[in-house]
Write an enzyme that holds these catalytic residues in place. Structure first.
Site, PDB file in Angstrom:
ATOM      1  NE  ARG A 239      -3.379   2.075   3.147  1.00  0.00           N
ATOM      2  CZ  ARG A 239      -4.496   2.636   2.691  1.00  0.00           C
ATOM      3  NH1 ARG A 239      -5.102   2.135   1.632  1.00  0.00           N
ATOM      4  NH2 ARG A 239      -5.016   3.698   3.291  1.00  0.00           N
ATOM      5  CE1 TYR A 283      -3.798   2.919 -10.233  1.00  0.00           C
ATOM      6  CE2 TYR A 283      -3.778   2.367 -12.568  1.00  0.00           C
ATOM      7  CZ  TYR A 283      -3.606   2.002 -11.254  1.00  0.00           C
ATOM      8  OH  TYR A 283      -3.234   0.724 -10.954  1.00  0.00           O
TER       9      TYR A 283
END
Length: 290
Positions: A239, A283
């Protein structure tokens, strides 16, 4: 008596503090370990003194426990004795005035882009387990999801055609995923995830049940050990690596925070300031495996 009091304490926390299951388990473990220590030293928990707690903290230090672990243990013990004092089960709170050791701030451990490439270039195999594990790790790095969010995903939460997933646990959000994750998920869903009647979870264990938190950790550790023994790899490191690599490549902090599920507070309104199309654009531009 001690067991029943601990049970009452945990029930109080559950009803009044609205703590997560994991936090409650930490409180339970910390308090029970302290009670075991006192029992071994012939001390009744109602008779504990400040020196008892201080000596226990020193004992933990001698055992090689980290400052963070010791601080958490003290926090749990304090909460336990605050509860006992409030319920008039003891006349004096022995934990009052004891300060936790200062926790050294460490730089967050992350993987390099090269290490991630090495991890995801591994031959996972084409059986049920291999396809699942590949899809799981690709998705975790592609999305920055927490373990609890990953294992909560359902088949219906994945939109492979559009390259999005819907995260419904915690703060609900729609986040993009890259082509590598889409391909791995598609292969897993079509060839590796055997249909189980009534089971809607995306990731299943080999018995056809929803993958557990512990199962997810075990999978990650398995491949870390296979690829590079000693490689710092946990779900949380994946993460953090997702976030760091996005930021290093030029993504703006606000968009990354939105993807991670952080709330942006402006006045009395909690606003999602990043549109879905903007998030997808950022992204695709900045994620190493978009």
């Amino acid at each position: 008596m001690a067991e029943s009091v601990v049970g009452e304490f945990l029930e109080f926390l559950k009803k009044n503090k609205r703590l997560s299951k994991n936090t409650l388990e930490s409180y339970s473990r910390d308090v029970e370990q302290f009670l075991t220590y006192m029992n071994e030293h012939g001390i009744n928990f109602c008779s504990a003194k400040k020196s008892t707690i201080v000596n226990y903290l020193y004992f933990l230090k001698q055992q090689g426990k980290s400052q963070a672990t010791i601080s958490r243990a003290l926090s749990s013990i304090k909460a336990f004795y605050h509860y006992l004092f409030a319920k008039k089960k003891i006349e004096e709170d022995p934990s009052y005035g004891i300060n936790a050791p200062k926790v050294e701030k460490k730089e967050p451990v992350t993987l390099t882009v090269e290490q991630v490439d090495m991890l995801l270039s591994f031959d996972f195999g084409k059986d049920e387990k291999g396809l699942r594990d590949k899809a799981l790790i690709e998705l975790m790095y592609a999305s920055g999801l927490k373990v609890s969010e990953v294992i909560s995903l359902k088949i219906e939460d994945v939109n492979l055609a559009s390259g999005y997933i819907v995260v419904r646990s915690g703060k609900e959000r729609v986040i993009p995923i890259g082509s590598y994750a889409v391909a791995a998920l598609q292969e897993y869903i079509e060839k590796g995830r055997k249909p189980r009647k009534g089971e809607k979870a995306l990731f299943l264990n080999l018995r056809g049940k929803r993958l557990t938190r512990q199962g997810c950790w075990k999978i990650i550790k398995e491949y870390a050990d296979k690829i590079s023994p000693g490689l710092p790899l946990t779900p949380n490191i994946l993460r953090k690596s997702f976030a760091q690599h996005m930021l290093q490549n030029g993504a703006d902090l606000k968009t990354v925070q939105e993807m991670l599920g952080y709330e942006v507070n402006f006045g009395n309104n909690l606003l999602s300031l990043v549109s879905r199309s903007k998030m997808k654009e950022v992204y695709n531009k900045f994620h190493p495996r978009a």
